[in-house]
Design a protein around this motif. Structure first.
Motif, short mmCIF file in Angstrom:
data_model
loop_
_atom_site.label_atom_id
_atom_site.label_comp_id
_atom_site.label_asym_id
_atom_site.label_seq_id
_atom_site.Cartn_x
_atom_site.Cartn_y
_atom_site.Cartn_z
N LEU A 343 43.46 31.58 40.87
CA LEU A 343 44.05 32.09 40.32
C LEU A 343 44.64 33.60 39.14
CD1 LEU A 343 43.02 28.61 38.40
CD2 LEU A 343 44.00 28.72 40.13
N SER A 344 44.49 34.57 39.80
CA SER A 344 45.27 35.47 39.02
C SER A 344 44.58 36.83 40.14
CB SER A 344 44.41 35.83 37.71
OG SER A 344 44.19 37.28 37.20
N CYS A 345 46.10 37.93 40.08
CA CYS A 345 45.50 38.96 40.77
C CYS A 345 45.66 40.23 39.83
CB CYS A 345 46.36 39.21 41.90
SG CYS A 345 48.53 38.76 40.97
N ASP A 346 45.56 39.67 38.13
CA ASP A 346 44.96 41.02 37.54
C ASP A 346 43.75 40.50 37.50
OD1 ASP A 346 48.01 41.02 37.86
OD2 ASP A 346 47.87 39.52 35.42
N LEU A 347 42.95 41.77 37.92
CA LEU A 347 41.54 41.45 38.02
C LEU A 347 41.09 41.97 36.83
CD1 LEU A 347 40.26 41.02 42.19
CD2 LEU A 347 40.40 39.39 40.32
N GLY A 348 41.89 42.70 36.36
CA GLY A 348 40.80 44.09 35.52
C GLY A 348 40.89 42.79 33.83
N ARG A 349 42.06 42.12 34.18
CA ARG A 349 42.17 40.90 32.68
C ARG A 349 40.98 40.54 32.81
NH1 ARG A 349 48.10 38.87 32.75
NH2 ARG A 349 47.14 37.70 30.51
N ILE A 350 40.52 39.72 33.51
CA ILE A 350 39.58 38.77 34.11
C ILE A 350 38.38 39.71 33.42
CG2 ILE A 350 37.45 37.55 35.91
CD1 ILE A 350 41.08 36.50 35.42
N PHE A 351 38.06 41.05 33.77
CA PHE A 351 36.74 41.90 32.69
C PHE A 351 36.51 41.69 31.30
CE2 PHE A 351 36.60 43.22 37.39
CZ PHE A 351 35.28 43.32 37.58
N PHE A 352 38.22 41.99 31.20
CA PHE A 352 38.77 41.17 29.33
C PHE A 352 38.33 40.15 29.07
CE2 PHE A 352 41.59 40.25 26.51
CZ PHE A 352 41.46 41.01 25.10
N TYR A 353 38.69 39.47 30.03
CA TYR A 353 38.41 37.80 29.30
C TYR A 353 36.63 37.53 28.99
CZ TYR A 353 42.95 36.71 30.24
OH TYR A 353 44.41 36.75 30.62
N TRP A 354 36.31 38.46 30.03
CA TRP A 354 34.42 38.23 30.91
C TRP A 354 33.93 39.11 29.16
CZ3 TRP A 354 31.76 41.44 34.38
CH2 TRP A 354 30.20 41.19 34.41
N VAL A 355 34.00 39.94 29.20
CA VAL A 355 33.57 41.45 27.95
C VAL A 355 33.59 41.08 26.75
CG1 VAL A 355 32.98 43.23 27.33
CG2 VAL A 355 33.22 42.79 29.63
N THR A 356 34.88 40.27 26.16
CA THR A 356 35.67 40.10 24.95
C THR A 356 34.68 38.84 24.63
OG1 THR A 356 37.52 39.90 25.91
CG2 THR A 356 37.06 41.98 24.39
N SER A 357 34.83 37.70 25.72
CA SER A 357 34.70 36.69 25.20
C SER A 357 33.05 36.48 24.97
CB SER A 357 35.35 35.39 26.28
OG SER A 357 34.27 35.72 27.56
N SER A 358 31.99 37.12 25.49
CA SER A 358 30.77 37.13 25.53
C SER A 358 30.85 37.44 24.07
CB SER A 358 29.79 37.68 26.65
OG SER A 358 30.51 37.36 28.02
N PHE A 359 30.68 38.78 23.67
CA PHE A 359 30.79 39.74 23.09
C PHE A 359 31.17 38.49 21.50
CE2 PHE A 359 29.40 42.89 25.19
CZ PHE A 359 28.80 43.84 24.57
N ALA A 360 31.96 37.92 21.45
CA ALA A 360 32.88 37.18 20.69
C ALA A 360 31.20 35.76 20.13
CB ALA A 360 33.97 36.60 20.74
N ILE A 361 31.11 35.14 21.14
CA ILE A 361 30.33 34.12 20.98
C ILE A 361 29.37 35.03 20.62
CG2 ILE A 361 28.78 32.84 22.39
CD1 ILE A 361 31.20 32.91 24.04
N PHE A 362 28.44 36.35 21.12
CA PHE A 362 27.11 37.09 20.41
C PHE A 362 26.69 37.53 19.24
CE2 PHE A 362 24.29 40.46 20.01
CZ PHE A 362 23.12 40.13 20.11
N LEU A 363 28.14 37.26 18.63
CA LEU A 363 28.66 38.13 17.54
C LEU A 363 28.43 36.53 16.68
CD1 LEU A 363 30.63 40.57 18.03
CD2 LEU A 363 28.75 40.95 17.55
N LEU A 364 29.24 35.46 16.69
CA LEU A 364 29.78 34.70 16.01
C LEU A 364 28.79 32.85 16.14
CD1 LEU A 364 33.10 34.50 16.72
CD2 LEU A 364 32.34 35.05 14.57
N ILE A 365 27.73 33.04 17.20
CA ILE A 365 27.37 32.08 17.28
C ILE A 365 25.37 31.97 16.64
CG2 ILE A 365 26.11 30.35 18.60
CD1 ILE A 365 29.65 29.32 18.03
N PRO A 366 25.28 32.00 15.57
CA PRO A 366 23.90 32.17 15.92
C PRO A 366 23.16 32.44 17.37
CG PRO A 366 24.00 30.48 13.84
CD PRO A 366 25.35 30.94 14.85
#
Length: 436
Positions: A343-366
């Protein structure tokens, strides 16, 4: 003279011995990289782009040709432009700047609050993807992340089922009308969190109740996939902007007018285009697939180990914390595989979604909750993966720092040149050369 030098030696040697050279180099690299980040961002902020390019046309998608995916922001922008005198491009830039600042403030605040080192934040797979990738901060990605952060924060803070159901689905439905990609890095994790909340009711009942909770958002996601638009829709959208934004009248084709023309792509054409760009392009006689398959484990290694090796005290980030973060990283990566492959050819943006969403989850959910949402076999696999990485390259400040310095994440065109040009060391040297 000899006595003079002995006095200097006596005065400064103890001071030099107290200085952690590795830490000094790390801090210096961090500061210089932030400087290069800010410098590149300022250059891009004042750069004018073609009205027919991808950067601007992504924000023009509206509902003037009928209901279509990603049209909500464009419709609001169209309403404002039609009723008030505004510069459309600068309005988009200011909106993106506000979103970027909000996201940066959130992560800096969360890291400082928990005592985590900030070194990982400006990296090319975190904030740097968009800036060093060339004007990609102008995309909707930071707005998508704000929607995710808001949803996770509400999930963590509110236990009233009815309010949680209404607010979470309302935020997600709005977000899905801005860009459907948020479904891939939000809905699966929310589903697991809900299953954990309902686990006392039994496995199958918890699955059914969790799916029912997210049903409005799931339905909205499939609605956006169904109303993906066509070339006639794209033409109607462009025509609607001609008198409002002083655009030139034009006849759109599948290869012109950037993001608007992409609305007219058929599923087969989109799949063929993305797979060709992602898998078939070559550099130095090597497929681009080889390069980004090499980058994936490196990014995982850095993201899962950075907080551990750069911690100031052992209790700030433990090996237990690393296991939780690693599990989230692996799960989020698996959820984003369809986006990366088809669904995407901007693969660098996939890395952004991957890492930032993971850290947001880790920081906000106990962490106590995150530990129990994954099946036992998944946690065991995470442990095996981390052990394998640690065996191949022991996590230390030096190993993580070296990888951070020399491995970049290009937004498009994964090859040796783009990886180097988006790396930390390249951009530090480039910024210094421009300054001096």
């Amino acid at each position: 003279m000899k006595k003079f030098f002995n006095q200097i030696k006596t005065s400064f040697v103890p001071v030099l011995n107290k200085i952690d050279i590795k830490q000094l180099l790390l801090n210096t690299a961090f500061v210089l990289f932030v400087v290069s980040f800010v410098q590149r961002f300022i250059e891009q902020f004042f750069l004018k782009h073609s009205q027919e390019g991808w950067t601007n046309t992504e924000w023009l998608v509206n509902y003037q040709g009928g209901f279509v995916r990603r049209g909500l922001i464009g419709e609001l922008l169209f309403f404002i432009a039609k009723n008030f005198t505004i510069n459309v491009e600068w309005t988009m830039k200011i909106l993106c700047l506000v979103c970027l600042v909000v996201v940066i403030v959130f992560f800096v605040w969360a890291f400082v609050k928990k005592g985590y080192a900030l070194y990982i934040l400006p990296m090319c797979f975190f904030f740097g993807t968009h800036v060093f990738g060339g004007m990609y901060w102008h995309k909707r990605d930071y707005l998508m992340l704000i929607f995710l952060i808001a949803t996770l924060w509400f999930f963590a803070k509110n236990n009233r089922l009815a309010i949680k159901f209404f607010v979470a689905n309302t935020v997600l439905i709005i977000a899905l009308q801005v860009h459907e990609v948020i479904a891939f890095f939000s809905l699966p994790m929310l589903f697991l969190l809900l299953c954990n909340d309902y686990k006392h009711k039994g496995r199958w009942q918890s699955i059914v109740l969790s799916a029912a909770f997210l049903l409005p958002s799931i339905a909205a996601f499939f609605l956006t996939l169904h109303y993906h638009g066509n070339l006639e829709t794209a033409q109607a959208i462009w025509d609607s902007w001609v008198p409002v934004a002083n655009l030139k009248a034009a006849t759109l084709t599948t290869s012109s007018h950037g993001a608007l023309s992409a609305i007219g792509w058929t599923s087969d054409y989109a799949f063929q285009t993305h797979t060709t760009m992602n898998f078939s392009s070559k550099s130095m006689s090597v497929d681009s697939t080889v390069f980004w398959l090499m980058i994936i484990p490196v990014v995982y290694y850095i993201a899962s180990n950075a907080l551990l090796v750069f911690r100031k005290k052992e209790h700030i980030f433990t090996y237990r914390d690393k296991h939780v973060l690693s599990s989230v990283l692996i799960f989020q990566f698996l959820c984003l595989i369809p986006v990366a492959l088809f669904l995407s050819c901007d693969l660098g943006r996939i890395f952004f979604y991957w890492v930032t969403s993971s850290f947001a989850i880790f920081l906000l959910i106990p962490k106590e909750k995150l530990e129990h949402i994954f099946p036992a076999f998944f946690s065991a696999c995470t442990s095996h993966i981390n052990n394998a990485f640690s065996y191949l390259l022991k996590p230390t400040k030096a190993s993580v720092m070296l990888l951070m310095l020399f491995v970049g994440i290009p937004v498009m065109g994964f090859n040796f040149t783009t990886i180097i040009k988006s790396s930390m060391i390249y951009n530090i040297l480039l910024a210094l050369s421009e300054i001096f």
